[in-house]
Design a protein around this motif. Structure first.
Motif, short mmCIF file in Angstrom:
data_model
loop_
_atom_site.label_atom_id
_atom_site.label_comp_id
_atom_site.label_asym_id
_atom_site.label_seq_id
_atom_site.Cartn_x
_atom_site.Cartn_y
_atom_site.Cartn_z
N ILE A 38 10.37 109.95 15.52
CA ILE A 38 10.78 111.07 16.44
C ILE A 38 12.36 111.53 16.14
N ASP A 39 12.57 112.75 15.43
CA ASP A 39 13.97 112.99 14.87
C ASP A 39 14.29 113.95 16.04
N ASP A 40 15.28 113.22 16.85
CA ASP A 40 15.95 113.73 17.90
C ASP A 40 17.13 114.77 17.69
N GLY A 41 16.83 115.70 17.04
CA GLY A 41 17.96 116.86 16.51
C GLY A 41 18.91 116.22 15.47
N SER A 42 18.37 115.34 14.62
CA SER A 42 19.53 115.01 13.87
C SER A 42 20.28 115.73 12.77
N ARG A 43 21.49 115.67 12.59
CA ARG A 43 22.10 116.42 11.76
C ARG A 43 22.16 115.91 10.10
N ASP A 44 21.77 114.84 9.86
CA ASP A 44 21.56 114.52 8.71
C ASP A 44 20.28 114.40 8.04
N LYS A 45 20.09 113.53 7.09
CA LYS A 45 18.63 113.59 6.22
C LYS A 45 17.69 112.82 6.78
N THR A 46 17.56 112.45 8.17
CA THR A 46 16.67 111.44 8.52
C THR A 46 15.54 111.90 8.37
N ALA A 47 15.05 113.08 8.49
CA ALA A 47 13.65 113.27 8.29
C ALA A 47 13.17 113.40 6.87
N GLU A 48 13.89 113.67 5.99
CA GLU A 48 13.92 113.61 4.57
C GLU A 48 13.76 112.18 4.11
N VAL A 49 14.49 111.25 4.81
CA VAL A 49 14.20 109.69 4.31
C VAL A 49 12.96 109.41 4.79
N ALA A 50 12.28 109.70 5.83
CA ALA A 50 11.32 109.15 6.48
C ALA A 50 10.14 109.74 5.77
N GLN A 51 10.07 111.25 5.24
CA GLN A 51 9.10 111.41 4.47
C GLN A 51 9.09 110.68 2.81
N ALA A 52 10.19 110.37 2.41
CA ALA A 52 10.34 109.89 1.21
C ALA A 52 9.80 108.34 1.06
N HIS A 53 9.85 107.77 2.50
CA HIS A 53 9.42 106.41 2.51
C HIS A 53 7.95 106.53 3.06
#
Length: 322
Positions: A38-53
């Motif tokens: 659950i990406d709670d409005g992150s301003r970094d690359k949290t979602a991209e890191v999750a996809q990469a893993h």
């Protein structure tokens, strides 16, 4: 049996990889394991890191709405993904993935609706003495309010059955940990604690900015939740306190009056009347609040049934598409 491990995240691109790598891929008694972020409005690359893993499910919230909201959105998405059991863990890798099998075991054995990881807060070296004391006091307060043995009330490492997740309703904007336990106690759910280990701290807590902030928000959450589920006890306690004080003052006035020394104590008599009137009114408010609580239970049961119907419809659509 499908397990979905949900991880609320806010700016966790640095800590998320270690958390994901630590998660188990196989658990005895579990057929499928999937991860939901659950990406709670992150301003970094949290979602991209999750996809990469290779994370199977990513829920993106438009802006930061807080941990409680992210937890609830995670439950909804996990249920929609077909979860039979949902495990919630933190993105900062505080909790060890190796403890997840231990966490879900009581559910697999049919002994629990909710399982919470007990960190042993009274002896955690990572916590300051003051924080350990506050954790113990908070756990005792939640245990008293919920009627459920609670050695670690603020642990976010927990597992829920599908039914428990469907019945979970979090209204707090601060945290889900305290309110969900009081709610579980009110609904007589089976809550089990299992001992777990924690990893070394990777960053400071974002939920606990400082001691006063933690105390104020935790106290407000506990009082609000307890009053919601036990209104008669709360209002009768307050009303009884006022009535008792009024009777004590009235008895004092009567004592001095019978001895001929009642002159000049009219203020006590007025205060007695005020306390008795307000006390009785508070008790009446408690009765009204209790009736409202019954209506709320009906609404919660309706919400539970609607959620089940929606899940069934979604599952039917997915099966037809498949």
């Amino acid at each position: 049996m499908k397990l979905v491990i949900q991880i609320p995240c806010y700016n966790e691109e640095c800590t998320l990889p270690g958390t994901l790598q630590d998660l188990p891929h196989k658990i005895e008694g579990i057929d499928e394991i999937e991860v939901l972020i659950i990406d709670d409005g992150s301003r970094d690359k949290t979602a991209e890191v999750a996809q990469a893993h290779g994370v199977e499910h990513i829920v993106r919230l438009g802006r930061n709405r807080g941990l409680a909201n992210a937890f609830v959105r995670g439950l909804e998405a996990s249920l929609a993904a077909g979860a039979d059991i949902i495990v919630n863990t933190d993105a900062d890798n505080q909790y060890r993935g190796a403890d997840i099998p231990r966490l879900v075991q009581p559910i697999l054995e049919g002994r629990a609706d909710i399982v919470v990881g007990d960190r042993g807060v009274a002896s955690l070296p990572e916590f300051s003495p003051l924080k350990r004391l506050l954790q113990r006091i908070g756990s005792w307060v939640v245990q008293t309010a919920s009627g459920v043995a609670t050695p670690d009330a603020t642990s976010g490492f927990r597992a829920l059955t599908r039914e428990a997740a469907l019945r979970t309703l979090i209204l707090s904007n601060y945290s889900y940990t305290l309110e969900s336990l009081i709610q579980a106690g009110a609904r007589r759910m089976a809550v089990v604690y299992v001992p777990i280990h924690v990893n070394p701290q990777t960053r400071k807590s974002r939920l606990m900015r400082n001691i006063p902030h933690y105390i104020v928000n935790s106290t407000a959450t506990i009082l609000r939740a307890y009053t919601m589920y036990r209104p008669l006890r709360v209002f009768f306690f307050l009303g009884g306190l006022m009535i008792t004080s009024g009777l004590a003052l009235g008895g004092r006035f009567l004592y001095y009056y019978l001895q001929g020394r009642g002159t000049g104590m009219v203020q006590s008599l007025i205060l007695t009347a005020i306390l008795l009137i307000v006390g009785f009114q508070t008790c009446l408010i408690g009765l009204v609040a209790d009736l409202i609580a019954f209506n709320r239970k009906i609404l919660e049961e309706t919400l539970y049934r609607v959620r089940r119907m929606e899940l069934r419809e979604n599952n039917s659509v997915m099966e037809n598409q498949g």
